[in-house]
Design a protein around this motif. Structure first.
Motif, PDB file in Angstrom:
ATOM      1  N   LEU A 156      45.698  51.062  39.212  1.00  0.00           N
ATOM      2  CA  LEU A 156      45.733  50.322  40.391  1.00  0.00           C
ATOM      3  C   LEU A 156      44.067  49.443  40.374  1.00  0.00           C
ATOM      4  N   ALA A 157      43.127  50.075  39.980  1.00  0.00           N
ATOM      5  CA  ALA A 157      41.878  49.436  39.884  1.00  0.00           C
ATOM      6  C   ALA A 157      41.899  48.400  38.666  1.00  0.00           C
ATOM      7  N   ASN A 158      42.470  48.647  37.686  1.00  0.00           N
ATOM      8  CA  ASN A 158      42.487  47.486  36.551  1.00  0.00           C
ATOM      9  C   ASN A 158      43.386  46.481  36.906  1.00  0.00           C
ATOM     10  N   PHE A 159      44.717  46.767  37.517  1.00  0.00           N
ATOM     11  CA  PHE A 159      45.427  45.631  37.836  1.00  0.00           C
ATOM     12  C   PHE A 159      45.099  44.851  39.245  1.00  0.00           C
ATOM     13  N   THR A 160      44.197  45.466  39.883  1.00  0.00           N
ATOM     14  CA  THR A 160      43.893  44.834  41.368  1.00  0.00           C
ATOM     15  C   THR A 160      43.261  43.369  41.154  1.00  0.00           C
ATOM     16  N   PRO A 161      42.490  43.101  40.302  1.00  0.00           N
ATOM     17  CA  PRO A 161      42.006  41.679  40.148  1.00  0.00           C
ATOM     18  C   PRO A 161      42.900  40.749  39.667  1.00  0.00           C
ATOM     19  N   ALA A 162      43.757  41.044  38.950  1.00  0.00           N
ATOM     20  CA  ALA A 162      44.988  40.275  38.395  1.00  0.00           C
ATOM     21  C   ALA A 162      45.816  40.028  39.543  1.00  0.00           C
ATOM     22  N   ILE A 163      46.151  41.071  40.215  1.00  0.00           N
ATOM     23  CA  ILE A 163      47.136  41.007  41.493  1.00  0.00           C
ATOM     24  C   ILE A 163      46.497  40.151  42.376  1.00  0.00           C
ATOM     25  N   GLY A 179      27.608  34.284  39.692  1.00  0.00           N
ATOM     26  CA  GLY A 179      28.510  34.051  38.593  1.00  0.00           C
ATOM     27  C   GLY A 179      29.680  34.955  38.656  1.00  0.00           C
ATOM     28  N   ILE A 180      29.587  35.897  39.245  1.00  0.00           N
ATOM     29  CA  ILE A 180      30.482  37.073  39.449  1.00  0.00           C
ATOM     30  C   ILE A 180      31.804  36.488  40.102  1.00  0.00           C
ATOM     31  N   PRO A 181      33.167  36.630  39.753  1.00  0.00           N
ATOM     32  CA  PRO A 181      34.669  36.064  40.209  1.00  0.00           C
ATOM     33  C   PRO A 181      34.539  36.686  41.629  1.00  0.00           C
ATOM     34  N   VAL A 182      35.081  35.900  42.411  1.00  0.00           N
ATOM     35  CA  VAL A 182      35.381  36.680  43.901  1.00  0.00           C
ATOM     36  C   VAL A 182      36.317  37.566  43.972  1.00  0.00           C
ATOM     37  N   TYR A 183      37.343  37.247  42.978  1.00  0.00           N
ATOM     38  CA  TYR A 183      38.585  38.635  43.109  1.00  0.00           C
ATOM     39  C   TYR A 183      37.748  39.962  42.488  1.00  0.00           C
ATOM     40  N   THR A 184      36.681  39.741  41.739  1.00  0.00           N
ATOM     41  CA  THR A 184      35.936  41.197  41.414  1.00  0.00           C
ATOM     42  C   THR A 184      35.445  41.694  42.701  1.00  0.00           C
ATOM     43  N   TYR A 185      34.841  40.945  43.735  1.00  0.00           N
ATOM     44  CA  TYR A 185      34.075  41.603  44.736  1.00  0.00           C
ATOM     45  C   TYR A 185      35.383  42.375  45.547  1.00  0.00           C
ATOM     46  N   TRP A 186      36.398  41.617  45.812  1.00  0.00           N
ATOM     47  CA  TRP A 186      37.395  42.206  46.683  1.00  0.00           C
ATOM     48  C   TRP A 186      38.173  43.665  46.027  1.00  0.00           C
ATOM     49  N   GLU A 285      36.128  29.725  29.971  1.00  0.00           N
ATOM     50  CA  GLU A 285      37.232  30.119  30.717  1.00  0.00           C
ATOM     51  C   GLU A 285      37.978  31.391  30.067  1.00  0.00           C
ATOM     52  N   GLY A 286      37.905  31.255  28.665  1.00  0.00           N
ATOM     53  CA  GLY A 286      38.589  32.156  27.659  1.00  0.00           C
ATOM     54  C   GLY A 286      37.877  33.659  27.858  1.00  0.00           C
ATOM     55  N   PHE A 287      36.659  33.813  28.391  1.00  0.00           N
ATOM     56  CA  PHE A 287      36.179  35.031  28.633  1.00  0.00           C
ATOM     57  C   PHE A 287      36.663  35.871  30.013  1.00  0.00           C
ATOM     58  N   SER A 288      36.668  34.601  30.992  1.00  0.00           N
ATOM     59  CA  SER A 288      37.400  35.226  32.274  1.00  0.00           C
ATOM     60  C   SER A 288      38.731  35.577  32.034  1.00  0.00           C
ATOM     61  N   LYS A 289      39.512  34.883  31.351  1.00  0.00           N
ATOM     62  CA  LYS A 289      40.774  35.459  30.916  1.00  0.00           C
ATOM     63  C   LYS A 289      40.858  36.774  30.268  1.00  0.00           C
ATOM     64  N   ALA A 290      39.905  36.865  29.281  1.00  0.00           N
ATOM     65  CA  ALA A 290      39.740  38.305  28.516  1.00  0.00           C
ATOM     66  C   ALA A 290      39.349  39.302  29.609  1.00  0.00           C
ATOM     67  N   GLN A 291      38.597  38.981  30.794  1.00  0.00           N
ATOM     68  CA  GLN A 291      38.162  40.201  31.647  1.00  0.00           C
ATOM     69  C   GLN A 291      39.870  40.528  32.258  1.00  0.00           C
ATOM     70  N   LEU A 292      40.430  39.669  32.769  1.00  0.00           N
ATOM     71  CA  LEU A 292      41.700  39.931  33.457  1.00  0.00           C
ATOM     72  C   LEU A 292      42.606  40.596  32.434  1.00  0.00           C
ATOM     73  N   LEU A 293      42.601  40.214  31.232  1.00  0.00           N
ATOM     74  CA  LEU A 293      43.676  40.568  30.159  1.00  0.00           C
ATOM     75  C   LEU A 293      43.267  42.257  29.864  1.00  0.00           C
ATOM     76  N   THR A 294      41.766  42.440  30.091  1.00  0.00           N
ATOM     77  CA  THR A 294      41.222  43.870  30.006  1.00  0.00           C
ATOM     78  C   THR A 294      41.866  44.804  31.014  1.00  0.00           C
ATOM     79  N   GLY A 295      41.836  44.337  32.444  1.00  0.00           N
ATOM     80  CA  GLY A 295      42.133  44.744  33.438  1.00  0.00           C
ATOM     81  C   GLY A 295      43.731  45.205  33.247  1.00  0.00           C
ATOM     82  N   ASN A 296      44.578  44.265  32.829  1.00  0.00           N
ATOM     83  CA  ASN A 296      45.960  44.418  32.523  1.00  0.00           C
ATOM     84  C   ASN A 296      46.330  45.299  31.501  1.00  0.00           C
ATOM     85  N   LEU A 297      45.633  45.457  30.578  1.00  0.00           N
ATOM     86  CA  LEU A 297      45.828  46.307  29.193  1.00  0.00           C
ATOM     87  C   LEU A 297      45.352  47.779  29.609  1.00  0.00           C
ATOM     88  N   ASN A 298      44.253  48.072  30.079  1.00  0.00           N
ATOM     89  CA  ASN A 298      43.757  49.230  30.818  1.00  0.00           C
ATOM     90  C   ASN A 298      44.654  49.680  31.710  1.00  0.00           C
TER      91      ASN A 298
END
Length: 460
Positions: A156-163, A179-186, A285-298
């Motif tokens: 759930l922690a990994n998927f929360t930003p993408a959700i 520079g940290i995404p808002v979804y990361t804070y939440w 933008e690709g790095f931000s996508k990689a961060q979200l993909l990391t969460g999805n894969l984890n």
């Protein structure tokens, strides 16, 4: 008169271990987001290992100390292990809320030290808690329940930003001033609520068994005899010198597996940003996508973890815990080695999403299945192998020392990766992931040399 522990039902074991969910939610946020947070604040990839030093050092120092203190502590009102759960969860929640507001790399690193210290205070006594509360034949179920909550919390922690992005609460490009995404804070704020809330449920619903009169007398005599820090040092020293054979044989297994996992957590986002999105720059933008993909894969490998966790019990009864651990680590190693050869464009199948676009599952997700099986085994099988070989009055300190075999490899990884291994690997994050896969396979091979017999026999 010897106290006979009652056999606990499913929901009693569920409640006593539920606090593990919040603790692991916190760890999951770290695993998927800390490297990205450091890079958003201006860190380069070569410095990442040292910035992750907080975890292994706090674990190395705190886990045996907390274990020894909890062994020698008893309060009729608060219990033996529960005060540590609650104190750790409270401090962890505060650090989680503040982390995304970090204005510098140093501030983020300092908060990670606090967060890891708090998580270690809360987590270490949980291993002894299972042995305290459950009959021997229920140990493996208790540890696998912790494995289940490990998978669920981290998932759930990994998927929360993408959700949060998928549900439209925040735009993909919404950033805070640092520079940290808002979804990361939440995601971190939700983690803070999960940490304190889940631990409170365990503390409120679970009673600890009081020590016997003999144990209470021994505690009193120890406290009267020597100053507590001296007692802790002597207990730790004695535990090292009388370490069971099974515990010694598990040391190389733990070394290679946890060295590998620290490599993975540090460099998976950078690896994906290069191999999948061809975007090494953290401002892209690709790095931000990689961060979200990391969460999805984890998240995916942790879904596999908690789905497979209970299936490992009957399998372990058939082929033994070390057989399960060998196969699991082998699958995880093969999965990590395969990452550079997978992509996010070749589709395996689609999942229906009631909240938006259909979810695409590509070949890059394949490694998560092997790693998930490996992770489920890492969270349970070594403890199952160990539980029957340690004396009950020293469970806390031995579990603390055993957890040192997690953090010492991490500390070694930080130093070696920082100062020469990263250079030997061509300063390429992809090669670090390949090394992680190789080390999981080596850990699997060492598992085959574990001797399980007599008092060291695995608790079925």
């Amino acid at each position: 008169m010897i106290f006979e522990k009652p056999r606990l039902n499913f929901w009693q074991i569920w409640n006593m271990n539920f606090g593990f969910f919040g603790i692991q939610f916190s760890f999951g946020l770290q695993q998927s987001n800390m490297s990205a947070i450091y890079k958003y604040l201006g860190a380069n990839e070569a410095s990442l290992p040292m910035l992750w030093l907080a975890g292994p050092i706090t674990g190395l120092i705190l886990q045996p100390i907390v274990g020894a203190i909890s062994d020698g502590t008893w309060s009729p009102r608060f219990g033996r292990r529960k005060p540590f759960f609650l104190i750790g969860a409270l401090i962890s929640s505060i650090a989680l809320v503040i982390m995304p507001f970090s204005s510098s790399i140093m501030m983020a690193a300092s908060l990670l030290w606090i967060l890891d210290a708090a998580n270690n205070i809360a987590m270490e006594p949980y291993r002894a808690f299972v042995a305290d509360k459950l009959q021997k034949e229920q140990h493996s179920f208790g540890f696998l329940m912790q494995s289940f909550f490990t998978g669920l919390g981290i998932t759930l922690a990994n998927f929360t930003p993408a959700i949060l992005v998928a549900l439209g609460f925040f735009a993909f490009n919404d950033k805070m001033e640092n520079g940290i995404p808002v979804y990361t804070y939440w995601a971190f704020f939700i983690g803070a609520i999960a940490a304190i809330g889940s631990v409170l449920l365990s503390v409120i619903t679970t009673e600890e068994y009081p020590p016997t009169q003999q144990e209470l007398l021994a505690m009193k005599q120890e406290k009267e005899k020597i100053y507590i820090l001296v007692r802790i040092y002597m207990d730790i020293k004695e535990a090292f010198t009388t370490m069971p054979l099974t515990m010694k044989q598990l040391i190389p297994v733990k070394f290679f597996t946890w060295y590998a996992m620290f490599c993975y957590w540090q460099y998976i986002t950078s690896t994906l940003s290069i191999s999948i999105f061809n975007a090494p720059n953290q401002a892209s933008e690709g790095f931000s996508k990689a961060q979200l993909l990391t969460g999805n894969l984890n998240g995916t490998y942790n879904i596999v973890c908690f789905l497979i966790a209970f299936a490992l019990v009957p399998i372990a009864q058939k082929i033994g815990a070390k057989g399960v651990h060998f196969i699991a680590l082998l699958l995880g190693g093969i999965g990590l080695i395969s990452i550079p050869y997978l992509n996010n464009s070749d589709v395996l199948f689609y999942l229906y999403n009631p909240f938006g676009n259909t979810i695409t599952i590509s070949t890059i997700y394949l490694y998560s299945f092997g790693l998930g099986i490996s992770w489920a085994s890492m969270m349970a099988m070594p403890y199952q192998l160990l539980a029957g070989s340690i004396p009950k009055e020293k469970r806390g300190i031995y579990m603390g020392i055993f957890n040192m075999f997690i953090v010492i490899p991490m500390a070694i990884q930080v130093v070696t990766m920082q100062f020469f291994v990263y250079d030997l690997l061509g300063r390429n994050p992809i090669n670090v992931i390949r090394l992680a896969g190789l080390f999981l396979i080596i850990g699997a091979i060492f598992t085959l040399f574990i001797t399980v017999k007599n008092k060291n026999k695995v608790v079925e």
